[in-house]
Design a protein around this motif. Structure first.
Motif, PDB file in Angstrom:
ATOM      1  N   SER A  20      -7.627  -4.953   4.665  1.00 31.12           N
ATOM      2  CA  SER A  20      -6.334  -4.995   4.398  1.00 31.12           C
ATOM      3  C   SER A  20      -6.336  -4.928   2.888  1.00 31.12           C
ATOM      4  N   LEU A  71       2.230  -7.309   7.304  1.00 35.30           N
ATOM      5  CA  LEU A  71       1.078  -6.843   7.945  1.00 35.30           C
ATOM      6  C   LEU A  71       0.984  -7.691   9.219  1.00 35.30           C
ATOM      7  N   PHE A  76       3.865  -2.147   8.035  1.00 30.93           N
ATOM      8  CA  PHE A  76       3.496  -1.453   6.921  1.00 30.93           C
ATOM      9  C   PHE A  76       4.399  -0.842   5.991  1.00 30.93           C
ATOM     10  N   GLN A 274      -1.537   3.766   4.852  1.00 35.84           N
ATOM     11  CA  GLN A 274      -1.787   2.228   5.257  1.00 35.84           C
ATOM     12  C   GLN A 274      -1.975   1.969   6.737  1.00 35.84           C
ATOM     13  N   ALA A 275      -0.689   2.264   7.339  1.00 31.36           N
ATOM     14  CA  ALA A 275      -0.812   1.975   8.807  1.00 31.36           C
ATOM     15  C   ALA A 275      -2.180   2.773   9.554  1.00 31.36           C
TER      16      ALA A 275
END
Length: 305
Positions: A20, A71, A76, A274-275
């Motif tokens: 993360s 998160l 996200f 990101q996801a």
């Protein structure tokens, strides 16, 4: 076994935390999202308003804590391209990627197991040279080149398979073979080396001296005991399948997560990136844990602790 699961889950937490942090930092060094989201005609006031709305005017550690808080809830952020939450979009593409990955692994297994066994049992013969050469060639050919060659040969010239898309079994054949070829090459070499080591063990010679049928010696005793490194490499190939899918899905317009990531990177849709990266990391960690479980079940000498 309970201790094994507890220990594995406890190892999950710091790894996911580190991932993360890496994902968060990569997004911040990849460019200014405000510039990407606003049109060229936007004023400085528009830029300041959007920066404040996204929380980008706050210190980096505050942004990270907010990112972590979201998160944990599976949030996200929203994709500025699709105007929807990013995680559901990624998960919606996941079945197509799973389908392609499973088919590619099936292709790799069907090719690698016979070639590896034949290569080991007929050492230094024509079949050994053929299997070894095929493995080296399969490993050397990049996915993008192999995919283009398959399209030109089997789709354009012969018309046997569709050029792109997803829908029928015929659509799956070329992408699966393209993605599975490199994995098959890796597995073939591993099965060969593992089988050669097992076939040289004393208990194999003892079984043969007792008159046990050769097929039984090879498939029941030798091959089963050679499966532990094979299972390990199959689990490690999950990351190879996903990274290869980025190219393969793009070439064949396969509507999976790989194609989605490429499109998101090109458009700087960082919520999607990101996801997707987080989902991929979670799947890789999970596959490694399952591999650990499987080879403990295959070899009773390995204890759960």
């Amino acid at each position: 076994m309970r201790q094994f699961f507890v220990k594995s889950i406890m190892q999950f937490i710091p790894v996911l935390f580190l991932i993360s942090l890496i994902v968060f930092l990569l997004v911040h060094v990849s460019g200014d999202p405000v510039t990407l989201m606003l049109p060229d005609t936007a004023t400085d006031e528009d830029r300041r308003a959007l920066t404040a709305a996204l929380g980008l005017d706050q210190p980096l550690y505050v942004q990270y804590f907010k990112f972590m808080a979201q998160l944990v809830q599976g949030d996200f952020g929203n994709s500025f391209r699709y105007h929807q939450p990013a995680l559901p979009i990624v998960l919606d593409r996941l079945p197509a990627t799973f389908e392609l990955a499973a088919a590619a692994m099936l292709v790799a297994t069907v090719i690698a197991i016979p070639l590896g066994i034949i290569s080991a049992t007929k050492r230094n013969s024509f079949w050994d040279v053929f299997a070894t050469g095929a493995a080296v060639l399969g490993k050397a050919m990049p996915h993008f080149w192999l995919g283009i060659m398959f399209i030109l040969l089997f789709s354009v010239n012969l018309g046997m398979f569709p050029v792109s898309g997803r829908g029928t079994l015929l659509h799956l054949v070329l992408p699966a073979v393209t993605l599975g070829t490199g994995i098959a090459a890796e597995m073939t070499r591993l099965i060969r080396s593992s089988m050669l080591e097992i076939l040289g063990q004393d208990y194999i010679r003892t079984a043969r001296s007792k008159g046990v049928a050769e097929k039984l010696v090879i498939y029941k005793h030798a091959f089963r005991n050679s499966l532990i490194p094979v299972v390990t490499i199959m689990a490690l190939q999950i990351s190879t399948l996903i990274s290869g899918a980025l190219i393969t899905e793009t070439i064949y317009a396969w509507p999976g997560m790989g194609q989605l990531i490429i499109q998101a990177v090109n458009t700087r849709d960082m919520a999607i990136v990101q996801a997707a990266v987080f989902v991929i990391a979670f799947l890789v960690i999970l596959s490694n844990m399952l591999a650990d479980l499987v080879y403990r079940l295959l070899d009773p000498r390995i204890k759960f602790n």
